[in-house]
Design an enzyme around this catalytic site. Structure first.
Site, PDB file in Angstrom:
ATOM      1  N   GLU A 242       4.438  -4.990   7.231  1.00 39.84           N
ATOM      2  CA  GLU A 242       3.522  -4.106   7.958  1.00 39.84           C
ATOM      3  C   GLU A 242       3.837  -4.019   9.451  1.00 39.84           C
ATOM      4  OE1 GLU A 242       2.643  -6.387   5.737  1.00 39.84           O
ATOM      5  OE2 GLU A 242       0.924  -5.758   4.548  1.00 39.84           O
TER       6      GLU A 242
ATOM      7  N   GLY B 234       0.829  -5.071   1.058  1.00 41.02           N
ATOM      8  CA  GLY B 234      -0.385  -5.133   0.239  1.00 41.02           C
ATOM      9  C   GLY B 234      -0.109  -5.709  -1.132  1.00 41.02           C
TER      10      GLY B 234
ATOM     11  N   GLU C 105      -0.414  -9.300  -0.563  1.00 41.20           N
ATOM     12  CA  GLU C 105      -1.828  -9.605  -0.367  1.00 41.20           C
ATOM     13  C   GLU C 105      -2.579  -9.603  -1.700  1.00 41.20           C
ATOM     14  OE1 GLU C 105      -1.988  -6.508   2.838  1.00 41.20           O
ATOM     15  OE2 GLU C 105      -3.372  -7.950   3.691  1.00 41.20           O
TER      16      GLU C 105
ATOM     17  N   ALA D 239       0.854  -1.191   0.000  1.00 42.71           N
ATOM     18  CA  ALA D 239       0.000   0.000   0.000  1.00 42.71           C
ATOM     19  C   ALA D 239       0.890   1.242   0.000  1.00 42.71           C
ATOM     20  CB  ALA D 239      -0.901   0.007   1.227  1.00 42.71           C
TER      21      ALA D 239
HETATM   22  N1  T1G Z   1       4.525   3.436  -0.271  1.00 39.35           N
HETATM   23  C1  T1G Z   1       4.933   4.614  -0.775  1.00 39.35           C
HETATM   24  N2  T1G Z   1       6.195   4.859  -1.221  1.00 39.35           N
HETATM   25  C2  T1G Z   1       7.068   3.834  -1.136  1.00 39.35           C
HETATM   26  C3  T1G Z   1       6.724   2.574  -0.611  1.00 39.35           C
HETATM   27  C4  T1G Z   1       5.374   2.391  -0.181  1.00 39.35           C
HETATM   28  N3  T1G Z   1       4.930   1.225   0.273  1.00 39.35           N
HETATM   29  N4  T1G Z   1       7.829   1.782  -0.669  1.00 39.35           N
HETATM   30  C5  T1G Z   1       8.811   2.530  -1.193  1.00 39.35           C
HETATM   31  N5  T1G Z   1       8.353   3.750  -1.476  1.00 39.35           N
HETATM   32  C6  T1G Z   1       9.102   4.842  -2.104  1.00 39.35           C
HETATM   33  C7  T1G Z   1      10.136   5.440  -1.168  1.00 39.35           C
HETATM   34  O1  T1G Z   1       9.524   6.418  -0.347  1.00 39.35           O
HETATM   35  C8  T1G Z   1      11.102   6.043  -2.155  1.00 39.35           C
HETATM   36  O2  T1G Z   1      10.505   7.234  -2.642  1.00 39.35           O
HETATM   37  C9  T1G Z   1      11.085   5.044  -3.312  1.00 39.35           C
HETATM   38  O3  T1G Z   1       9.854   4.315  -3.186  1.00 39.35           O
HETATM   39  C10 T1G Z   1      12.236   4.065  -3.229  1.00 39.35           C
HETATM   40  O4  T1G Z   1      12.170   3.486  -1.923  1.00 39.35           O
HETATM   41  C11 T1G Z   1      -2.581  -2.841   3.046  1.00 39.35           C
HETATM   42  C12 T1G Z   1      -1.109  -1.486   4.929  1.00 39.35           C
HETATM   43  C13 T1G Z   1      10.361  -1.630  -1.532  1.00 39.35           C
HETATM   44  C14 T1G Z   1      12.342  -2.618  -0.327  1.00 39.35           C
HETATM   45  O5  T1G Z   1       6.495  -1.520   4.098  1.00 39.35           O
HETATM   46  O6  T1G Z   1      10.703  -1.647   2.091  1.00 39.35           O
HETATM   47  O7  T1G Z   1       1.012  -2.601   2.411  1.00 39.35           O
HETATM   48  O8  T1G Z   1      12.357   8.838  -2.056  1.00 39.35           O
HETATM   49  O9  T1G Z   1      14.415   4.273  -1.167  1.00 39.35           O
HETATM   50  O10 T1G Z   1      15.944   0.939  -0.987  1.00 39.35           O
HETATM   51  O11 T1G Z   1      -1.675  -4.561   4.300  1.00 39.35           O
HETATM   52  O12 T1G Z   1      11.121   0.875  -0.249  1.00 39.35           O
HETATM   53  O13 T1G Z   1      12.208   7.823  -4.351  1.00 39.35           O
HETATM   54  O14 T1G Z   1      10.479   9.492  -3.592  1.00 39.35           O
HETATM   55  O15 T1G Z   1      13.201   2.424   0.083  1.00 39.35           O
HETATM   56  O16 T1G Z   1      15.155   0.095  -3.283  1.00 39.35           O
HETATM   57  C15 T1G Z   1       4.000  -2.296   3.267  1.00 39.35           C
HETATM   58  C16 T1G Z   1       8.212  -0.372   2.173  1.00 39.35           C
HETATM   59  C17 T1G Z   1       3.227  -1.025   3.221  1.00 39.35           C
HETATM   60  C18 T1G Z   1       7.521  -1.703   1.979  1.00 39.35           C
HETATM   61  C19 T1G Z   1      12.616  -0.702  -1.890  1.00 39.35           C
HETATM   62  N6  T1G Z   1       5.175  -2.207   2.430  1.00 39.35           N
HETATM   63  N7  T1G Z   1       9.244  -0.154   1.186  1.00 39.35           N
HETATM   64  O17 T1G Z   1      13.786  -0.271  -1.228  1.00 39.35           O
HETATM   65  O18 T1G Z   1      14.100   2.028  -2.261  1.00 39.35           O
HETATM   66  S1  T1G Z   1       1.820  -1.049   4.285  1.00 39.35           S
HETATM   67  C20 T1G Z   1       6.359  -1.794   2.931  1.00 39.35           C
HETATM   68  C21 T1G Z   1      10.452  -0.796   1.286  1.00 39.35           C
HETATM   69  C22 T1G Z   1       0.784  -2.183   3.506  1.00 39.35           C
HETATM   70  C23 T1G Z   1      -1.301  -3.473   3.490  1.00 39.35           C
HETATM   71  C24 T1G Z   1      -0.409  -2.607   4.305  1.00 39.35           C
HETATM   72  C25 T1G Z   1      11.485  -0.371   0.287  1.00 39.35           C
HETATM   73  C26 T1G Z   1      11.673  -1.355  -0.872  1.00 39.35           C
HETATM   74  P1  T1G Z   1      11.449   8.427  -3.181  1.00 39.35           P
HETATM   75  P2  T1G Z   1      13.525   3.083  -1.205  1.00 39.35           P
HETATM   76  P3  T1G Z   1      14.851   0.669  -1.958  1.00 39.35           P
END
Ligand code: T1G
Length: 695
Positions: free
Chosen positions: A124, A101, A104, A61
């Site tokens: 999450e 997500g 999911e 998400a």
């Molecule tokens: N949402 C929005 N932006 C995201 C994002 C996300 N989930 N993941 C990464 N970004 C953006 C980040 O801010 C950056 O932006 C760019 O992507 C590169 O990220 C419903 C509620 C995927 C392993 O927790 O672990 O799903 O600075 O620098 O080192 O049940 O990003 O370029 O503008 O980290 O290559 C669950 C979080 C969400 C994964 C990539 N998902 N992301 O790492 O790049 S909650 C996460 C990461 C959810 C559901 C629930 C890492 C990555 P900008 P980066 P990276």
């Protein structure tokens, strides 16, 4: 358009795109739900392959929308329902990663085909959340309660083989992913089973749930509440039907989403990435290539920095005139990698390769000649540093970047030792440099934008969190820490004892209380800062208590005693001698000691940070309030679940913060509580730091 349809064999590939990581925001979720329904209603559609564009399937998400756009959760849930209602098979074609997500979404498909290098996780829990798009109900039905609980309560990624082994993935593609997925989908055209229609395998489920509940109950980290909720949801997946279990999941997700802990954790996640972005006026700056790096100074910091660089596969030249220091550093670095092997973090082959990439030399000229970046980490003395920079000026290529690891000295004065000060920048690592994530990137008055941009990019490349700081005494972190320490010492004079202050701050969530921190860092370091400041800022005296401790030769762990005793060299033991010294000092200065509650301790130490942080923001030393939060959560053990000092102050409300500061201004050493001008202004206007300083 976030979605594209491509015919592939007997299937339609529904490709979705939301750069950079295909995060599921409201718009993408609505588009996907619409397309799934339309394709399913088309009699010409035999099967659908769901595929992400770009480098990965879906990172989950959109975290920026979570809690800010209520339509996002609804859109994601409707997307899952559209998949559940699809009359034709939908197969997820997963490359790169499927996280949160995104995983999911894949589980709501009727099968999953992945590339061999794909990775899967439910991160999450690290955001204080649970998988809120049906994951807590579908995952146990597909992989069993135990594997599902492990994935969701740890948040740790697994690879494609592991995913295949537990049944999270149905096949690993040989050759073209989308064609493999298309074939898999076509094979399901005659019949498929939805994850929601399966039963959680009963065997071992109750035991797994009991174990997981016990483990969650013992957690003290910010994810404890989320972990407990995950267990409840998996139990519901075992004991109730899908819709009832999903109703519990949605309720608990909403509760967690609104929790301060999750808000703080999400603020830090986005903040660390926001801090990496230069402000608009510098955003277009080039990033220069860095292939050859030299580190000058083989002390604790220099060898820690070299270790951090070697761990990313970079070859490093480590320079020191003292061969014995180089030998000590080399064996310290080898020991670190051997420890990593012992812990199973790397193989011994990797450890050997890293150690082999270290070139320890006494010859600065030779080591610096081809370097693209030189990081100076010599003794914290201006004359010594300027001498090294003068030598580097002569020895390095004109375009090489010269970075100083100084923790407090004036980067502009250091830059004055070279003919082209525009190539000088500060890179303030935190000890141990191979462990601590924060690097303050100190921009000198003449640091060129491309030099700053390159230093920031390099920090990210070596897995660090870079935050830009302007030049001042202590930059962002240490300058604020001095004000926390000032209050901690005054609290001793007024009635508290070191162990009470540390306990209160650790109960608030700090990794270590200030007295344990300084015993670890070295009380002599604080002593030299106070001596310098006694000359530079005579109107801002500290309590004399820490000086009394240092005069006894008690510098902390390194001397076996500081504010605490360290009989085993590491464990802090309360020392009645220090308690007596503190009580005697209060008497000497005529202060009648009083009982001080933990609330006052925390409020004074934390608001001292906030007040100084407001000055730092106002002076432009930090570009954004969130930069200050990132410095403190990534570098000083401020609890990430509270988002950092400025985010925490916003949660209190700046009007209340100001009232507390004004109250403290009436007490002992009230002069230290002069409210920052920006704080006064914001308390009156918007009541929060918010995005203050977003330039
Ligand atoms: N949402 C929005 N932006 C995201 C994002 C996300 N989930 N993941 C990464 N970004 C953006 C980040 O801010 C950056 O932006 C760019 O992507 C590169 O990220 C419903 C509620 C995927 C392993 O927790 O672990 O799903 O600075 O620098 O080192 O049940 O990003 O370029 O503008 O980290 O290559 C669950 C979080 C969400 C994964 C990539 N998902 N992301 O790492 O790049 S909650 C996460 C990461 C959810 C559901 C629930 C890492 C990555 P900008 P980066 P990276």
């Amino acid at each position: 358009m976030p979605t594209t349809h491509i015919q592939c064999g007997d299937s339609i590939v529904l490709e979705f795109s939301s750069p950079p990581v295909n995060a599921l925001g409201r718009e993408l979720a609505e588009a996907l739900a619409r397309d799934i329904a339309q394709l399913g209603a088309d009699p010409g559609t035999r099967a659908i392959v769901l595929a992400g564009a770009g480098k990965l399937f879906c990172a989950g998400a959109d975290i920026g929308e979570l809690g800010n756009d209520p339509g996002q959760a609804t859109a994601i849930r409707l997307l899952m329902q559209a998949l559940d209602a699809s009359p034709v098979p939908v197969v997820a074609a997963i490359h790169g990663l499927a996280y949160g997500g995104g995983l999911e979404l894949a589980l709501a498909c009727h099968a999953r085909v992945a590339t061999a290098d794909a990775r899967f996780a439910f991160p999450e829990v690290g955001l204080g959340l649970l998988p809120g798009a049906g994951g807590t109900q579908r995952a146990p039905r597909l992989v069993g309660a135990e594997a599902a609980l492990s994935l969701m309560t740890t948040g740790k990624p697994i690879d494609a083989d592991q995913a295949r082994a537990i049944g999270l993935v149905d096949a690993i593609a040989e050759g073209d992913l989308r064609q493999a997925a298309s074939r898999h989908a076509a094979a399901l055209a005659d019949g498929f089973v939805r994850a929601r229609d399966r039963k959680v395998p009963a065997e071992g489920a109750k035991t797994a749930i009991a174990w997981a509940r016990e483990a969650a109950g013992k957690r003290r980290d910010a994810s404890a509440a989320a972990a407990a909720c995950i267990v409840d949801c998996v139990e519901a997946a075992v004991e109730r039907d899908f819709d009832a279990g999903q109703a519990l999941e949605q309720h608990l997700f909403d509760v967690l989403l609104a929790s301060p802990a999750s808000r703080g954790l999400r603020h830090v996640f986005l903040g660390e990435r926001a801090a990496a972005r230069l402000p608009p006026q510098l955003a277009g700056a080039d990033t220069l290539p860095i292939e050859s790096v030299a580190v000058v100074g083989a002390g604790v910091m220099g060898s820690g920095i070299a270790t951090a660089l070697l761990a990313t596969g970079l070859p490093v030249a480590l320079v020191d005139p003292d061969r014995a220091a180089l030998d000590r550093a080399t064996s310290r670095i080898a020991d670190t990698f051997r420890h990593d092997v012992h812990k199973g973090r790397i193989t011994s082959a990797v450890a050997q390769a890293r150690t082999a990439a270290l070139a320890a030399t006494t010859d600065l000229e030779a080591a610096a000649a081809d370097a693209d970046l030189v990081i100076e980490a010599v003794f914290e003395d201006m004359a010594v540093k300027r001498k090294v920079f003068a030598a580097l000026d002569a020895a390095t290529k004109p375009g090489a970047i010269l970075a100083s690891n100084t923790s407090t000295l004036d980067v502009d004065a250091i830059a004055g030792a070279v003919r082209d000060p525009g190539r000088v920048v500060g890179m303030h690592f935190f000890s141990p440099a191979n462990v601590m994530r924060l690097v303050e990137i100190v921009r000198g008055a003449r640091t060129r934008p491309e030099v700053l941009s390159t230093a920031m990019a390099f920090a990210r490349r070596i897995g660090k969190v870079g935050v830009v700081a302007g030049v001042c005494d202590g930059f962002i972190g240490n300058r604020m820490f001095e004000e926390l320490l000032r209050q901690a010492y005054f609290l001793l004079e007024e009635g508290a004892l070191p162990q009470q202050v540390d306990r209160a701050m650790e109960a608030f969530g700090f990794a270590m209380g200030p007295f344990r921190v300084m015993d670890l860092a070295g009380q002599d370091i604080g002593w030299s800062i106070r001596k310098r400041r006694a000359v530079e800022q005579p109107d801002r005296p500290y309590s004399a208590i820490p000086d009394r401790i240092c005069e006894l030769g008690r510098y902390g762990q390194k001397t076996g005693a500081g504010f605490y005793r360290y009989p085993d060299g590491r464990k802090a033991v309360v020392d009645p001698e220090i308690d007596a010294l503190v009580v005697a000092h209060s008497r000497e200065i005529g202060i009648e000691r009083r009982a001080i509650d933990d609330g006052e301790i925390v409020e004074r130490c934390v608001l001292a940070l906030v007040n100084e942080g407001a000055r730092i923001l106002d002076e432009g030393i930090a570009w954004r309030a969130v930069d200050i939060d990132v410095v403190w959560t990534a570098g000083y053990g401020f609890p990430a679940a509270r988002g950092g000092p400025m985010f925490h102050a916003d949660g209190i409300g700046l009007a209340r913060v100001l009232a507390a500061i004004e109250r403290f201004g009436k007490g002992h050493h009230g002069w230290a509580w002069q409210p920052a001008d920006l704080l006064v202004r914001l308390a009156r206007e918007q009541g929060a730091f918010g995005d203050e300083g977003r330039q």
